[in-house]
Write a protein that holds these residues in place. Structure first.
Motif, PDB file in Angstrom:
ATOM      1  N   GLN A 124     -10.356 -39.197 -45.499  1.00  0.00           N
ATOM      2  CA  GLN A 124     -11.608 -39.781 -45.855  1.00  0.00           C
ATOM      3  C   GLN A 124     -11.206 -41.171 -46.676  1.00  0.00           C
ATOM      4  O   GLN A 124     -12.001 -42.141 -46.656  1.00  0.00           O
ATOM      5  N   THR A 125     -10.376 -41.236 -47.557  1.00  0.00           N
ATOM      6  CA  THR A 125      -9.822 -42.127 -48.311  1.00  0.00           C
ATOM      7  C   THR A 125      -9.328 -43.405 -47.417  1.00  0.00           C
ATOM      8  O   THR A 125      -9.651 -44.445 -47.624  1.00  0.00           O
ATOM      9  N   ALA A 126      -8.464 -43.006 -46.581  1.00  0.00           N
ATOM     10  CA  ALA A 126      -7.966 -43.935 -45.663  1.00  0.00           C
ATOM     11  C   ALA A 126      -9.032 -44.718 -44.731  1.00  0.00           C
ATOM     12  O   ALA A 126      -8.952 -45.864 -44.603  1.00  0.00           O
ATOM     13  N   GLY A 127      -9.845 -43.931 -44.293  1.00  0.00           N
ATOM     14  CA  GLY A 127     -11.087 -44.551 -43.687  1.00  0.00           C
ATOM     15  C   GLY A 127     -11.993 -45.406 -44.297  1.00  0.00           C
ATOM     16  O   GLY A 127     -12.461 -46.441 -43.967  1.00  0.00           O
ATOM     17  N   ALA A 128     -12.207 -45.052 -45.522  1.00  0.00           N
ATOM     18  CA  ALA A 128     -12.949 -45.835 -46.405  1.00  0.00           C
ATOM     19  C   ALA A 128     -12.278 -47.157 -46.784  1.00  0.00           C
ATOM     20  O   ALA A 128     -12.958 -48.283 -46.532  1.00  0.00           O
ATOM     21  N   LEU A 129     -11.061 -47.003 -46.978  1.00  0.00           N
ATOM     22  CA  LEU A 129     -10.424 -48.278 -47.160  1.00  0.00           C
ATOM     23  C   LEU A 129     -10.215 -49.094 -45.867  1.00  0.00           C
ATOM     24  O   LEU A 129     -10.204 -50.370 -46.052  1.00  0.00           O
ATOM     25  N   GLY A 130     -10.126 -48.699 -44.882  1.00  0.00           N
ATOM     26  CA  GLY A 130      -9.905 -49.178 -43.597  1.00  0.00           C
ATOM     27  C   GLY A 130     -11.499 -49.956 -43.288  1.00  0.00           C
ATOM     28  O   GLY A 130     -11.325 -51.035 -42.635  1.00  0.00           O
ATOM     29  N   ARG A 131     -12.472 -49.456 -43.757  1.00  0.00           N
ATOM     30  CA  ARG A 131     -13.899 -50.012 -43.816  1.00  0.00           C
ATOM     31  C   ARG A 131     -14.039 -51.074 -44.821  1.00  0.00           C
ATOM     32  O   ARG A 131     -14.914 -51.768 -44.718  1.00  0.00           O
ATOM     33  N   GLY A 132     -13.042 -50.964 -45.683  1.00  0.00           N
ATOM     34  CA  GLY A 132     -13.298 -51.981 -46.819  1.00  0.00           C
ATOM     35  C   GLY A 132     -14.121 -51.572 -47.879  1.00  0.00           C
ATOM     36  O   GLY A 132     -14.614 -52.116 -48.944  1.00  0.00           O
ATOM     37  N   ASP A 133     -14.370 -50.225 -48.049  1.00  0.00           N
ATOM     38  CA  ASP A 133     -15.575 -49.514 -48.981  1.00  0.00           C
ATOM     39  C   ASP A 133     -14.570 -48.975 -50.041  1.00  0.00           C
ATOM     40  O   ASP A 133     -14.142 -47.971 -50.136  1.00  0.00           O
ATOM     41  N   ARG A 134     -14.259 -49.960 -51.119  1.00  0.00           N
ATOM     42  CA  ARG A 134     -13.404 -49.622 -52.302  1.00  0.00           C
ATOM     43  C   ARG A 134     -14.218 -48.386 -53.026  1.00  0.00           C
ATOM     44  O   ARG A 134     -13.459 -47.480 -53.427  1.00  0.00           O
ATOM     45  N   GLY A 135     -15.474 -48.599 -53.049  1.00  0.00           N
ATOM     46  CA  GLY A 135     -16.149 -47.528 -54.127  1.00  0.00           C
ATOM     47  C   GLY A 135     -15.818 -46.090 -53.344  1.00  0.00           C
ATOM     48  O   GLY A 135     -15.624 -45.155 -54.083  1.00  0.00           O
ATOM     49  N   GLU A 136     -16.274 -46.173 -52.293  1.00  0.00           N
ATOM     50  CA  GLU A 136     -16.118 -44.565 -51.529  1.00  0.00           C
ATOM     51  C   GLU A 136     -14.704 -44.425 -51.563  1.00  0.00           C
ATOM     52  O   GLU A 136     -14.429 -43.074 -51.682  1.00  0.00           O
ATOM     53  N   ALA A 137     -13.654 -44.990 -51.374  1.00  0.00           N
ATOM     54  CA  ALA A 137     -12.299 -44.814 -51.330  1.00  0.00           C
ATOM     55  C   ALA A 137     -11.974 -44.155 -52.765  1.00  0.00           C
ATOM     56  O   ALA A 137     -11.304 -43.097 -52.868  1.00  0.00           O
ATOM     57  N   GLN A 138     -12.530 -44.786 -53.978  1.00  0.00           N
ATOM     58  CA  GLN A 138     -11.979 -44.307 -55.233  1.00  0.00           C
ATOM     59  C   GLN A 138     -12.975 -42.779 -55.407  1.00  0.00           C
ATOM     60  O   GLN A 138     -12.408 -42.052 -56.232  1.00  0.00           O
ATOM     61  N   ARG A 139     -13.802 -42.806 -54.891  1.00  0.00           N
ATOM     62  CA  ARG A 139     -14.726 -41.452 -54.909  1.00  0.00           C
ATOM     63  C   ARG A 139     -13.933 -40.252 -54.360  1.00  0.00           C
ATOM     64  O   ARG A 139     -13.811 -39.338 -54.623  1.00  0.00           O
ATOM     65  N   TRP A 140     -13.425 -40.598 -53.034  1.00  0.00           N
ATOM     66  CA  TRP A 140     -12.685 -39.456 -52.549  1.00  0.00           C
ATOM     67  C   TRP A 140     -11.301 -39.418 -53.312  1.00  0.00           C
ATOM     68  O   TRP A 140     -10.850 -38.355 -53.181  1.00  0.00           O
ATOM     69  N   LEU A 141     -10.808 -40.319 -53.815  1.00  0.00           N
ATOM     70  CA  LEU A 141      -9.607 -39.937 -54.472  1.00  0.00           C
ATOM     71  C   LEU A 141      -9.913 -39.400 -55.765  1.00  0.00           C
ATOM     72  O   LEU A 141      -8.913 -38.331 -55.946  1.00  0.00           O
ATOM     73  N   ALA A 142     -11.245 -39.297 -56.492  1.00  0.00           N
ATOM     74  CA  ALA A 142     -11.396 -38.576 -57.439  1.00  0.00           C
ATOM     75  C   ALA A 142     -11.660 -36.954 -56.919  1.00  0.00           C
ATOM     76  O   ALA A 142     -11.332 -36.165 -57.650  1.00  0.00           O
ATOM     77  N   ILE A 143     -12.105 -37.023 -55.711  1.00  0.00           N
ATOM     78  CA  ILE A 143     -12.609 -35.565 -55.043  1.00  0.00           C
ATOM     79  C   ILE A 143     -11.158 -34.992 -54.883  1.00  0.00           C
ATOM     80  O   ILE A 143     -10.962 -33.700 -55.178  1.00  0.00           O
ATOM     81  N   ARG A 144     -10.227 -35.786 -54.507  1.00  0.00           N
ATOM     82  CA  ARG A 144      -8.936 -35.225 -53.904  1.00  0.00           C
ATOM     83  C   ARG A 144      -8.177 -34.525 -55.189  1.00  0.00           C
ATOM     84  O   ARG A 144      -7.379 -33.904 -55.179  1.00  0.00           O
ATOM     85  N   SER A 145      -8.475 -35.439 -56.321  1.00  0.00           N
ATOM     86  CA  SER A 145      -7.695 -35.014 -57.466  1.00  0.00           C
ATOM     87  C   SER A 145      -7.938 -33.594 -58.070  1.00  0.00           C
ATOM     88  O   SER A 145      -7.173 -33.004 -58.560  1.00  0.00           O
TER      89      SER A 145
END
Length: 56
Positions: free
Chosen positions: A28-49
């Motif tokens: 999900q993080t990679a997908g968000a980064l691929g779409r350029g959605d940095r906020g969503e990528a950070q959210r998934w990183l927090a969820i993953r942590s």
């Protein structure tokens, strides 16, 4: 810092995907980064942590 909503999302992620939860969150993080959605990528990183700390 993970907030209560992200913690709840992490709990449901683990409940739904079990041991694959970290891989799902990474995808999900990679997908968000691929779409350029940095906020969503950070959210998934927090969820993953959250499960990463619990499984360590």
């Amino acid at each position: 810092m993970i907030d209560d909503i992200d913690r709840t999302d992490a709990i449901f992620l683990v409940a739904q995907h079990g041991r694959n939860a970290l891989q799902v969150a990474a995808a999900q993080t990679a997908g968000a980064l691929g779409r350029g959605d940095r906020g969503e990528a950070q959210r998934w990183l927090a969820i993953r942590s959250f499960p990463e700390r619990a499984m360590a």
